[in-house]
Write a protein that holds these residues in place. Sequence first.
Motif, PDB file in Angstrom:
ATOM      1  N   THR A  38       0.960  -0.908   0.166  1.00 38.84           N
ATOM      2  CA  THR A  38       0.217   0.373   0.093  1.00 38.84           C
ATOM      3  C   THR A  38       0.927   1.097   0.073  1.00 38.84           C
ATOM      4  OG1 THR A  38      -2.199  -1.222   1.244  1.00 38.84           O
ATOM      5  CG2 THR A  38      -1.492   1.252   1.304  1.00 38.84           C
ATOM      6  N   VAL A  39       1.567   1.236   0.997  1.00 36.54           N
ATOM      7  CA  VAL A  39       3.171   2.297   1.235  1.00 36.54           C
ATOM      8  C   VAL A  39       3.589   2.061  -0.673  1.00 36.54           C
ATOM      9  CG1 VAL A  39       5.493   3.193   1.792  1.00 36.54           C
ATOM     10  CG2 VAL A  39       3.437   2.369   3.258  1.00 36.54           C
TER      11      VAL A  39
ATOM     12  N   ALA B 130       1.302   3.538  -2.848  1.00 34.14           N
ATOM     13  CA  ALA B 130       0.493   5.580  -2.325  1.00 34.14           C
ATOM     14  C   ALA B 130       1.614   6.535  -3.201  1.00 34.14           C
ATOM     15  CB  ALA B 130       0.565   5.385  -1.247  1.00 34.14           C
ATOM     16  N   GLN B 131       3.101   6.368  -2.848  1.00 32.65           N
ATOM     17  CA  GLN B 131       3.907   7.095  -3.809  1.00 32.65           C
ATOM     18  C   GLN B 131       4.230   6.844  -5.428  1.00 32.65           C
ATOM     19  OE1 GLN B 131       7.600   4.791  -1.537  1.00 32.65           O
ATOM     20  NE2 GLN B 131       7.243   5.934   0.294  1.00 32.65           N
TER      21      GLN B 131
ATOM     22  N   GLU C 214      -6.598   2.840   0.109  1.00 31.08           N
ATOM     23  CA  GLU C 214      -7.358   2.062   0.633  1.00 31.08           C
ATOM     24  C   GLU C 214      -8.156   1.902   0.354  1.00 31.08           C
ATOM     25  OE1 GLU C 214      -6.064   2.837   4.816  1.00 31.08           O
ATOM     26  OE2 GLU C 214      -4.583   1.525   4.755  1.00 31.08           O
ATOM     27  N   THR C 215      -9.251   3.302   0.030  1.00 27.71           N
ATOM     28  CA  THR C 215     -10.462   3.526   0.158  1.00 27.71           C
ATOM     29  C   THR C 215     -10.575   2.800  -1.951  1.00 27.71           C
ATOM     30  OG1 THR C 215     -10.417   5.746   1.184  1.00 27.71           O
ATOM     31  CG2 THR C 215     -11.682   5.510  -0.505  1.00 27.71           C
TER      32      THR C 215
ATOM     33  N   VAL D  37      -0.509   9.756  -3.994  1.00 30.12           N
ATOM     34  CA  VAL D  37      -1.595   9.683  -3.202  1.00 30.12           C
ATOM     35  C   VAL D  37      -1.270   9.808  -1.634  1.00 30.12           C
ATOM     36  CG1 VAL D  37      -3.223   9.554  -5.054  1.00 30.12           C
ATOM     37  CG2 VAL D  37      -2.687   7.927  -3.557  1.00 30.12           C
ATOM     38  N   LYS D  38      -2.436   9.172  -0.639  1.00 31.58           N
ATOM     39  CA  LYS D  38      -2.494   9.265   0.300  1.00 31.58           C
ATOM     40  C   LYS D  38      -2.168   7.891   0.125  1.00 31.58           C
ATOM     41  CE  LYS D  38      -3.012  13.717   2.389  1.00 31.58           C
ATOM     42  NZ  LYS D  38      -4.095  14.365   3.462  1.00 31.58           N
ATOM     43  N   GLU D  39      -1.554   7.240   1.787  1.00 30.62           N
ATOM     44  CA  GLU D  39      -2.435   5.835   1.073  1.00 30.62           C
ATOM     45  C   GLU D  39      -3.253   5.143   1.943  1.00 30.62           C
ATOM     46  OE1 GLU D  39       0.146   3.527   5.032  1.00 30.62           O
ATOM     47  OE2 GLU D  39       1.631   5.119   4.139  1.00 30.62           O
ATOM     48  N   SER D  40      -4.013   5.994   2.335  1.00 31.35           N
ATOM     49  CA  SER D  40      -5.691   5.839   3.006  1.00 31.35           C
ATOM     50  C   SER D  40      -6.423   6.168   0.758  1.00 31.35           C
ATOM     51  CB  SER D  40      -6.836   7.198   3.812  1.00 31.35           C
ATOM     52  OG  SER D  40      -6.317   8.194   3.145  1.00 31.35           O
ATOM     53  N   THR D  41      -5.747   7.117   0.559  1.00 32.56           N
ATOM     54  CA  THR D  41      -6.539   6.968  -0.504  1.00 32.56           C
ATOM     55  C   THR D  41      -6.592   5.483  -1.395  1.00 32.56           C
ATOM     56  OG1 THR D  41      -5.897   9.825  -0.862  1.00 32.56           O
ATOM     57  CG2 THR D  41      -6.645   8.695  -2.972  1.00 32.56           C
TER      58      THR D  41
END
Length: 278
Positions: free
Chosen positions: A232-233, A236-237, A247-248, A241-245
Amino acid sequence: MNASPSITPLSVGQLAALSNALGPVVDSAGSSRFLGQLFDCVKQFVDCDSLHLQRARVTPRDTRARRIEWIGSYAPDHENLQRTMEKYFGSFADRDPLNDRVSDAPHGELIHRSAQTIEDTELRCLIYDVANIHDECVVVRPSNGIAYSLSVCRARRLPAFSLYELSVLKHLGQVLLPLAELHTRMVGVPLDDNVNKIAPADVLQAYLTRRSILLSSRETSVCSAFVKGMTTVSIAQAMGVKESTVETYAKRAFAKLGVSSRRELLSLVHGHEATTAA
């Protein structure tokens, strides 16, 4: 005073036809709908029965260094096409002389091949005859050391490509191949430098097409990255975007796919891969 440069006038109808054909392809880049939209676009200009996208390292006639990757294919009978292409990349891609021409192309090129001219009897019988393909047009466009190619095929219900149709496909390919490159980057599949292979993204694509599941481009990118084993990290990189994004996007995609975790996604997709390859 210099004269204005010569411009070939196009009718409003021609511009409308071109935009209507290309618009859905552009909109679907990075999503599971891309190959289908690409197929529909080509058919609006030249009738065909299947199309294939692949890419290869541009090499100086050194087949040992050549690396070929299947981006994806589309035909109305996608399940049989999937099996045929898996067989091709598993047994024939290395020995197909067509791929020498694709890999060696220094500039954009159009290659026309009739199945009757294929000297490799096994290749002709197990790939072309099985798929009922008798005529093929391949448009090649090198980009940053990688040759992207679009292959358009005709079954025996259609005649061989005419010179006019070959010319149309050559020009159309110069627009569609950059979009194919964009799609591949959005999906996020790097070219493997060690083996000829079927792209992990296409394993996901095969499942989505088979089940008629539509994911957004971001949802497809996240799931494709999961299939490749990315965290996930790192996703995101790569997406900025953010990790939470991430995950969404994953949560939305999982809901559409009927899974609740990355492990279930891998089981689902790779289980389908094993079934189609059997």
